[in-house]
Structure formats: C-alpha cells, structure tokens
Scaffold this motif. Sequence first.
Motif: not given
Length: 249
Positions: A1-16
Amino acid sequence: MSLQIQMLGTGSAFAKTLYNTSALVRSTNGNVLIDCGYSTPKSLHEINIQPDQIDGIIISHIHADHVGGLEEMAFRLLYEFNHKKTKLFLTQSIAAILWENTLKGGMYNPSDGFTRIEDYFEIVLIDEHIPTEILPGFTVEMITTMHIPHKPNYSLFINDRTFYSADTQFNAELLMQEVVNKRNCHTILHDCQLSGYGAIHATLEQLLTLPHDIQERIYLMHYGDNMMNYIGKTGSMRFIQQHEVLTLS
C-alpha cells in the motif's frame, strides 16, 4: 500500500503567504490530517478535499497555527455534512486542555446540546510512546518533545520510518541516536527557524551542525516567508513546499 504525505502548508506561525504547517496523509484506506491550523481548511479547499473526506486529525500541540482550523472543520461537518464526526487523535494531556483552553469559547452551545468536544469529534486517545494504528497500513507513535516548557508537545514517528517533528527545539541526540541510528528513518520532516535565537524551534544554524548523512534525509518545514533568501544555504537539506507530495512507503 502506498502512503503519501502532502504538505498543506509549510509556513511558520507568523508566515503570511506560506500557510500554517500541516500535512495530509493519504492512503487507499483514507485521509488523515497532521494538525489543523487556521489556514488548513483553505488549503484543503485548494486541493479539492472537503471536510467529510477527512477520516481523522492528529494533534501535536495546541498552538493556534496547529489547531486554529478545528472550529471551522467541526462547524462545516455539523452544518454541511449532516454532523459527521471525524476522529480526533490526541493524547490524554492534550485532550484535557484542548476544549477548555482553546475551543470552548467559540464552540460551546448548550442550547443545541453542544457542550463538550465529544459533541463535535470522535475522540481517540493515543498513548505516548506506543505505536497506534490510525488506518490500516498507517501507524503513528507520538513522542514527547520540548517546544514550550510545561506544555504538552509531540513529534511523530510514521510507520517507524518517517520522523515528523511538528514543533520542537533542536535535539541533536534525538535525531542522531533515535531517529537515524536506532530507527533508520529514511525521511525527516523538521521545523526550521531561519534566523534568530532558537528558543522554541530548531534553527537553520543548529540543523546545519548535523552530519551530512542526516542532513540528506531532512525536509525543512515551518519556515518564514523569507525562505527564498535561504535557497542554497541549507547544506544537504532542502525545503519542502506547500502541496508537495512525498511517498513514504
């Protein structure tokens, strides 16, 4: 079974512009979020995933950039999707404070019978440092790591081969001994403060002290909007970017 992870966001707490750091784990058996910050529902919308397509949400700690989207998810599941209850995976220490300290102010509605977190989500408690099957073929072990003193905080081992730091202070011993030497994790997703003193996050300067063979496994996340200024300055590590997909197994 293929398991994938997709980043929904990559910013810091203060990133806009980069969205809160959170991830979607995809498999043939379902979709599970790792954290749900206030920008997470928007990011899901951009990749055409609706709240009722989320089978569970894992919570690493209760800062707003990691849980600020839970209210929207709960209300949309209630009003748009016939009160579907998505599973909320969390430790007892987080469960004890998430409702009272974070969600209750906006979600407490005694007139309609919504007075507990269980009225919105199916709560699944996870024991610390014990692998837990989230979905068939997808196991998570939540380990305690230091972020803010005296507040519960967890990093994740995914199928014992991927390390996801969530938010943590730099811990070279953990990375070198536990993550690499003992478990031989092939993928490390690590938060990275690009400049300044690392009071609550690992800094780029600190991560650059790691041996080359460990750096090669590291994808940097939870960075500032000025990330482009650091291209080519991250040693053997690389930035993972919003909506990027990694195959984990």
